[in-house]
Scaffold this motif. Structure first.
Motif, PDB file in Angstrom:
ATOM      1  N   SER A  49       0.826  -1.202   0.000  1.00 38.53           N
ATOM      2  CA  SER A  49       0.000   0.000   0.000  1.00 38.53           C
ATOM      3  C   SER A  49       0.864   1.256   0.000  1.00 38.53           C
ATOM      4  CB  SER A  49      -0.918  -0.006   1.224  1.00 38.53           C
ATOM      5  OG  SER A  49      -1.648   1.184   1.300  1.00 38.53           O
ATOM      6  N   THR A  52       2.750   1.512  -3.386  1.00 36.13           N
ATOM      7  CA  THR A  52       1.833   1.870  -4.461  1.00 36.13           C
ATOM      8  C   THR A  52       1.477   3.348  -4.386  1.00 36.13           C
ATOM      9  OG1 THR A  52       0.934  -0.368  -4.561  1.00 36.13           O
ATOM     10  CG2 THR A  52      -0.448   1.384  -5.468  1.00 36.13           C
ATOM     11  N   ALA A  79      -6.887  -7.858   2.244  1.00 35.04           N
ATOM     12  CA  ALA A  79      -6.696  -6.579   1.557  1.00 35.04           C
ATOM     13  C   ALA A  79      -7.953  -5.724   1.665  1.00 35.04           C
ATOM     14  CB  ALA A  79      -6.330  -6.809   0.091  1.00 35.04           C
ATOM     15  N   THR A  83      -6.622  -2.780   3.744  1.00 35.20           N
ATOM     16  CA  THR A  83      -6.177  -1.801   2.736  1.00 35.20           C
ATOM     17  C   THR A  83      -7.232  -1.694   1.636  1.00 35.20           C
ATOM     18  OG1 THR A  83      -4.894  -3.537   1.634  1.00 35.20           O
ATOM     19  CG2 THR A  83      -3.700  -2.127   3.192  1.00 35.20           C
ATOM     20  N   TRP A  85      -8.398   0.633  -0.025  1.00 37.97           N
ATOM     21  CA  TRP A  85      -8.116   1.573  -1.109  1.00 37.97           C
ATOM     22  C   TRP A  85      -7.313   0.921  -2.231  1.00 37.97           C
ATOM     23  CZ3 TRP A  85      -6.814   2.152   3.992  1.00 37.97           C
ATOM     24  CH2 TRP A  85      -5.508   1.810   4.343  1.00 37.97           C
ATOM     25  N   LEU A  86      -6.708  -0.220  -1.962  1.00 34.66           N
ATOM     26  CA  LEU A  86      -5.994  -0.937  -3.023  1.00 34.66           C
ATOM     27  C   LEU A  86      -6.997  -1.666  -3.917  1.00 34.66           C
ATOM     28  CD1 LEU A  86      -2.988  -2.605  -1.149  1.00 34.66           C
ATOM     29  CD2 LEU A  86      -2.916  -0.657  -2.707  1.00 34.66           C
ATOM     30  N   ASP A 107      -3.969  -2.667  -8.476  1.00 36.25           N
ATOM     31  CA  ASP A 107      -2.783  -2.411  -7.663  1.00 36.25           C
ATOM     32  C   ASP A 107      -2.117  -3.723  -7.273  1.00 36.25           C
ATOM     33  OD1 ASP A 107      -3.128   0.443  -7.517  1.00 36.25           O
ATOM     34  OD2 ASP A 107      -4.719   0.107  -6.046  1.00 36.25           O
TER      35      ASP A 107
END
Length: 178
Positions: A49, A52, A79, A83, A85-86, A107
């Motif tokens: 994350s 990226t 994920a 995370t 947002w990935l 991503d």
């Protein structure tokens, strides 16, 4: 580090993320070896994350996570949980080739060792930001199809994760690092 993740990560996990960042900044490959259940998946996702987020525009490339079949959905779920947002895509199932065109918009791509072996000719020409191989025992014998296919993957950064570091002998570690 995202404030939410800052609160979630335990001190040793923060050190693991810092270790991965150190490897990335110095363009080293490496092994994140920790006992099972201590959060290697979370550490790798936080690192991916952060890496990226630092890349923008044309320099942005997806990362590839290769894991046992039984863990593909776990990686995607972790994920989504930690995370979100990935943009994560699981390259599994008979229809995965129909989704190949979507890889560049992701991503993180998650696939299994079995499918990575089958699809290595499609993966080999691609440039990934990172390749993360989970459960490193799947490449500890350098002559296996898994190890040979993994060596064909192209990435700026290569990391392997293992929850059984003590069980690896010198030749196993050589194959993993190779």
């Amino acid at each position: 580090l995202d404030p939410t993740l800052e609160r979630i990560l335990r001190p040793y996990q923060k050190e693991g993320v810092q270790w991965l960042r150190f490897l990335e900044r110095n363009r080293f490959g490496g092994i994140l070896a920790d006992e099972m259940g201590l959060g290697k998946t979370l550490q790798a996702l936080v690192w991916l994350s952060m890496a990226t987020a630092e890349r923008a525009g044309d320099a942005r490339k997806p990362s590839l996570i290769v894991c046992p079949t039984s863990l593909v959905e776990n990686w995607a779920a972790e994920a989504a949980r930690f995370t979100p947002w990935l943009k994560v895509g699981a390259m599994t199932g008979a229809d995965r080739h129909g989704r190949w065109k979507d890889l560049a918009a992701l991503d993180v791509v998650v696939t299994s060792y079995a499918l990575m072996r089958r699809d290595v000719d499609l993966y080999a020409p691609l440039d990934f930001m990172a390749v993360v191989l989970d459960e490193a025992q799947h490449i500890k014998n350098h002559s296996t199809q898994n190890a040979q296919a993994a060596k064909r993957l192209r990435a700026e950064h290569r990391v392997v994760l293992t929850g059984t570091p003590i069980e690896n002998g010198v030749s196993d570690l050589w194959s993993i690092m190779d």
